[in-house]
Design a protein around this motif. Structure first.
Motif, PDB file in Angstrom:
ATOM      1  N   GLN A  38     -68.138 -15.729 -38.168  1.00  0.00           N
ATOM      2  CA  GLN A  38     -66.694 -15.948 -38.240  1.00  0.00           C
ATOM      3  C   GLN A  38     -66.238 -16.610 -39.542  1.00  0.00           C
ATOM      4  N   CYS A  39     -67.209 -17.037 -40.351  1.00  0.00           N
ATOM      5  CA  CYS A  39     -66.841 -17.719 -41.594  1.00  0.00           C
ATOM      6  C   CYS A  39     -66.429 -16.702 -42.646  1.00  0.00           C
ATOM      7  N   THR A  40     -65.517 -17.110 -43.538  1.00  0.00           N
ATOM      8  CA  THR A  40     -65.089 -16.201 -44.601  1.00  0.00           C
ATOM      9  C   THR A  40     -65.575 -16.668 -45.965  1.00  0.00           C
ATOM     10  N   ASN A  41     -65.962 -17.947 -46.062  1.00  0.00           N
ATOM     11  CA  ASN A  41     -66.428 -18.449 -47.364  1.00  0.00           C
ATOM     12  C   ASN A  41     -67.601 -19.407 -47.171  1.00  0.00           C
ATOM     13  N   LEU A  42     -68.547 -18.949 -46.357  1.00  0.00           N
ATOM     14  CA  LEU A  42     -69.704 -19.785 -46.034  1.00  0.00           C
ATOM     15  C   LEU A  42     -70.548 -20.009 -47.288  1.00  0.00           C
ATOM     16  N   LYS A  43     -70.836 -21.298 -47.585  1.00  0.00           N
ATOM     17  CA  LYS A  43     -71.616 -21.619 -48.786  1.00  0.00           C
ATOM     18  C   LYS A  43     -73.012 -22.153 -48.472  1.00  0.00           C
ATOM     19  N   ALA A  44     -73.190 -22.735 -47.300  1.00  0.00           N
ATOM     20  CA  ALA A  44     -74.510 -23.269 -46.953  1.00  0.00           C
ATOM     21  C   ALA A  44     -74.561 -23.589 -45.467  1.00  0.00           C
ATOM     22  N   ILE A  45     -75.783 -23.653 -44.947  1.00  0.00           N
ATOM     23  CA  ILE A  45     -76.002 -24.087 -43.566  1.00  0.00           C
ATOM     24  C   ILE A  45     -76.821 -25.375 -43.650  1.00  0.00           C
ATOM     25  N   MET A  46     -76.351 -26.403 -42.945  1.00  0.00           N
ATOM     26  CA  MET A  46     -77.005 -27.706 -43.055  1.00  0.00           C
ATOM     27  C   MET A  46     -77.469 -28.248 -41.705  1.00  0.00           C
ATOM     28  N   PRO A  47     -78.682 -27.863 -41.289  1.00  0.00           N
ATOM     29  CA  PRO A  47     -79.227 -28.471 -40.076  1.00  0.00           C
ATOM     30  C   PRO A  47     -79.636 -29.919 -40.358  1.00  0.00           C
ATOM     31  N   VAL A  48     -79.620 -30.739 -39.322  1.00  0.00           N
ATOM     32  CA  VAL A  48     -80.048 -32.141 -39.409  1.00  0.00           C
ATOM     33  C   VAL A  48     -81.299 -32.281 -38.546  1.00  0.00           C
ATOM     34  N   ARG A  79     -65.096 -27.612 -46.077  1.00  0.00           N
ATOM     35  CA  ARG A  79     -64.831 -27.753 -44.647  1.00  0.00           C
ATOM     36  C   ARG A  79     -66.126 -27.706 -43.847  1.00  0.00           C
ATOM     37  N   PRO A  80     -66.404 -28.768 -43.073  1.00  0.00           N
ATOM     38  CA  PRO A  80     -67.529 -28.677 -42.147  1.00  0.00           C
ATOM     39  C   PRO A  80     -67.167 -27.748 -40.988  1.00  0.00           C
ATOM     40  N   VAL A  81     -68.043 -26.802 -40.709  1.00  0.00           N
ATOM     41  CA  VAL A  81     -67.816 -25.887 -39.580  1.00  0.00           C
ATOM     42  C   VAL A  81     -68.845 -26.256 -38.519  1.00  0.00           C
ATOM     43  N   TRP A  82     -68.338 -26.796 -37.410  1.00  0.00           N
ATOM     44  CA  TRP A  82     -69.229 -27.406 -36.417  1.00  0.00           C
ATOM     45  C   TRP A  82     -69.978 -26.381 -35.565  1.00  0.00           C
ATOM     46  N   VAL A  83     -71.221 -26.732 -35.241  1.00  0.00           N
ATOM     47  CA  VAL A  83     -72.002 -25.937 -34.296  1.00  0.00           C
ATOM     48  C   VAL A  83     -72.591 -26.898 -33.262  1.00  0.00           C
ATOM     49  N   ASP A  84     -72.648 -26.462 -32.028  1.00  0.00           N
ATOM     50  CA  ASP A  84     -73.151 -27.300 -30.940  1.00  0.00           C
ATOM     51  C   ASP A  84     -74.677 -27.440 -31.027  1.00  0.00           C
ATOM     52  N   ILE A  85     -75.189 -28.399 -30.264  1.00  0.00           N
ATOM     53  CA  ILE A  85     -76.639 -28.653 -30.268  1.00  0.00           C
ATOM     54  C   ILE A  85     -77.335 -27.976 -29.094  1.00  0.00           C
ATOM     55  N   THR A 139     -83.512 -30.586 -27.693  1.00  0.00           N
ATOM     56  CA  THR A 139     -83.960 -31.294 -28.903  1.00  0.00           C
ATOM     57  C   THR A 139     -82.839 -32.072 -29.587  1.00  0.00           C
ATOM     58  N   TYR A 140     -81.601 -31.852 -29.187  1.00  0.00           N
ATOM     59  CA  TYR A 140     -80.415 -32.455 -29.813  1.00  0.00           C
ATOM     60  C   TYR A 140     -80.158 -31.925 -31.223  1.00  0.00           C
ATOM     61  N   ASN A 141     -80.920 -30.916 -31.636  1.00  0.00           N
ATOM     62  CA  ASN A 141     -80.697 -30.334 -32.956  1.00  0.00           C
ATOM     63  C   ASN A 141     -79.779 -29.114 -32.873  1.00  0.00           C
ATOM     64  N   MET A 142     -79.172 -28.773 -34.010  1.00  0.00           N
ATOM     65  CA  MET A 142     -78.211 -27.669 -34.070  1.00  0.00           C
ATOM     66  C   MET A 142     -78.838 -26.386 -33.526  1.00  0.00           C
ATOM     67  N   ASP A 143     -78.068 -25.662 -32.719  1.00  0.00           N
ATOM     68  CA  ASP A 143     -78.557 -24.470 -32.039  1.00  0.00           C
ATOM     69  C   ASP A 143     -78.482 -23.253 -32.971  1.00  0.00           C
ATOM     70  N   PRO A 144     -79.623 -22.603 -33.249  1.00  0.00           N
ATOM     71  CA  PRO A 144     -79.618 -21.473 -34.192  1.00  0.00           C
ATOM     72  C   PRO A 144     -78.778 -20.278 -33.723  1.00  0.00           C
ATOM     73  N   GLU A 145     -78.855 -19.945 -32.443  1.00  0.00           N
ATOM     74  CA  GLU A 145     -78.103 -18.773 -31.982  1.00  0.00           C
ATOM     75  C   GLU A 145     -76.601 -18.986 -32.136  1.00  0.00           C
ATOM     76  N   LEU A 146     -76.155 -20.189 -31.801  1.00  0.00           N
ATOM     77  CA  LEU A 146     -74.738 -20.505 -31.971  1.00  0.00           C
ATOM     78  C   LEU A 146     -74.371 -20.514 -33.451  1.00  0.00           C
ATOM     79  N   THR A 147     -75.316 -20.931 -34.275  1.00  0.00           N
ATOM     80  CA  THR A 147     -75.079 -20.955 -35.725  1.00  0.00           C
ATOM     81  C   THR A 147     -74.800 -19.542 -36.234  1.00  0.00           C
TER      82      THR A 147
END
Ligand SMILES: *Cc1c(COP(=O)(O)O)cnc(C)c1O
Length: 398
Positions: free
Chosen positions: A127-137, A103-109, A113-121
């Motif tokens: 809140q995740c229960t089975n987080l396997k990785a974080i994938m910034p673009v 499941r992709p778990v969305w985070v705002d930008i 910079t239009y890049n994923m926001d670390p604080e929101l991440t």
């Protein structure tokens, strides 16, 4: 400004004309060997890319999408896994997650910079229960905030997988190449990327020998030795012909980056002379209603896979149409954030969930930035854009 010009969004023919003889020789060499699958050209490219990205290993594969897929498979991502990623990105970032049942778990930008926001991440990760990785673009060719993401990865004990599909040669805030600090970097050789093949292609980079080995087995059906399958893999090989082409183009890549960066400076100068500011100031902050891409300070390096301006949503589409009529190609990256796409409707994403992603989708426009642009073309694109906005600005500043 009176003469109409044609300025495509990207002119691959202009680039091909400068390397035609080199490409012909490289293709001829492979054709003479008739060795098309795996083999020495792949190994040569993998070594060259690993060196370019300052990693110990690189594993060629069939596309950027497969690069992400292999990275996730090597991390045993499967049904019920959660992967944090942006919604404001190309579909493949999330598509490769979903195809594994994860499941992709969305985070705002971050709107600057239009890049994923670390604080929101960090908040979302809690809140995740089975987080396997974080994938910034590294969107458009500018690095996401890796220092922050690596820290968050440590906090939650999950790897950072970099979607560096648009960012080969990008340097982050520490001056380090994209794809070298995360656990795995995923790159695409799609023809429109800064290092584009003549068809599909991709590569993963890593400093972890076991992961490199695992991904190199997964890309050939999980077969090692031949016809012995200890893992279930896929066919995600890179062609020898593509590798030969990419080896030629890699030699020119830094000078193409320099030309793109120079073109961006020319646009910036023209737009700023007209009163525009960078995206570090929101559009609501006033001034000429155009924002140029914010560039991180050196040693960071933006490679401008795209040069994306921001204008009021009311005039974005009509500006695009006006530019099209004037002979100028543009594109919207990306008009619909992934959490609002039909195929993710069952994931419960709603309008308003990710306000910055949704706003960027309405206000951004990519202008031609390819290396071979002439200064006349840049002046024409900027001039046409500025005069249109000047004439229609009343609509948006009122
Ligand atoms: C291009 C791209 C991909 C996918 O690469 P393909 O080679 O087209 O499969 C993935 N993520 C991002 C951000 C991209 O721009």
């Amino acid at each position: 400004m009176s003469e109409k010009m044609t300025v495509p969004l990207l002119d691959l023919k202009a680039q091909y004309a400068t390397i035609k003889a080199e490409i012909a020789a490289a293709l001829e060499e492979v054709l003479e060997t008739q060795w098309f699958i795996m083999g020495p050209k792949i190994v040569e490219l993998e070594k060259a890319i690993a060196e370019y990205c300052q990693t110990k290993f690189a594993v060629g594969c069939a596309s950027g999408s497969d690069a992400i897929l292999l990275a996730l498979m090597a991390n045993d991502v499967g049904p019920d896994s959660e992967i944090i990623c942006p919604s404001y990105t190309f579909f493949a970032t999330a598509g490769s997650i979903s195809i594994l049942g994860a499941r992709p778990v969305w985070v705002d930008i971050d709107p600057v910079t239009y890049n994923m926001d670390p604080e929101l991440t960090r908040k979302v990760a809690q809140q995740c229960t089975n987080l396997k990785a974080i994938m910034p673009v590294h969107l458009y060719g500018q690095a996401a905030d890796l220092d922050a993401f690596l820290k968050i990865g440590q906090e939650f004990n999950v790897p950072i997988i970099e979607d560096a599909a648009q960012a080969i040669g990008t340097r982050d805030r520490s001056g380090t190449p994209a794809g070298s600090r995360g656990q795995i970097g995923c790159f695409s050789f799609f023809p429109t990327k800064n290092l584009g093949g003549y068809g599909d292609g991709g590569i993963v980079t890593t400093n972890d020998e076991a992961l490199a080995e695992s991904m190199s087995i997964l890309r050939v059906h999980g077969s090692k030795p031949k016809y012995h399958h200890h893992v279930r893999g896929i066919n995600a090989r890179l062609d020898a012909l593509q590798a030969a082409i990419l080896l030629v183009k890699l030699k020119h890549l830094d000078s193409w980056h320099d030309q793109r960066r120079g073109n961006a400076q020319s646009y910036n100068r023209l737009f700023h002379d007209a009163g525009a500011t960078s995206s570090a100031t929101p559009l609501s902050g006033g001034g000429f209603p155009l924002r140029t891409p914010h560039q991180l300070e050196p040693p960071a390096k933006h490679i401008f896979n795209q040069y994306v301006i921001r204008v009021p949503g009311e005039i974005r589409d009509s500006l695009r149409e006006h530019l099209r009529e004037a002979g100028v190609g543009t594109e919207i990256y990306y008009p619909i954030p992934l959490h609002l796409q039909k195929c993710y409707a069952d994931a419960g994403g709603r309008e308003g969930d990710l306000p910055e992603s949704e706003l960027a989708a309405k206000e951004t426009l990519a202008l031609p930035i390819y290396p071979e642009l002439t200064s006349q073309q840049i002046e024409y694109v900027a001039g046409t854009t500025i005069s249109y906005i000047s004439q229609h600005a009343a609509v948006c500043t009122s």
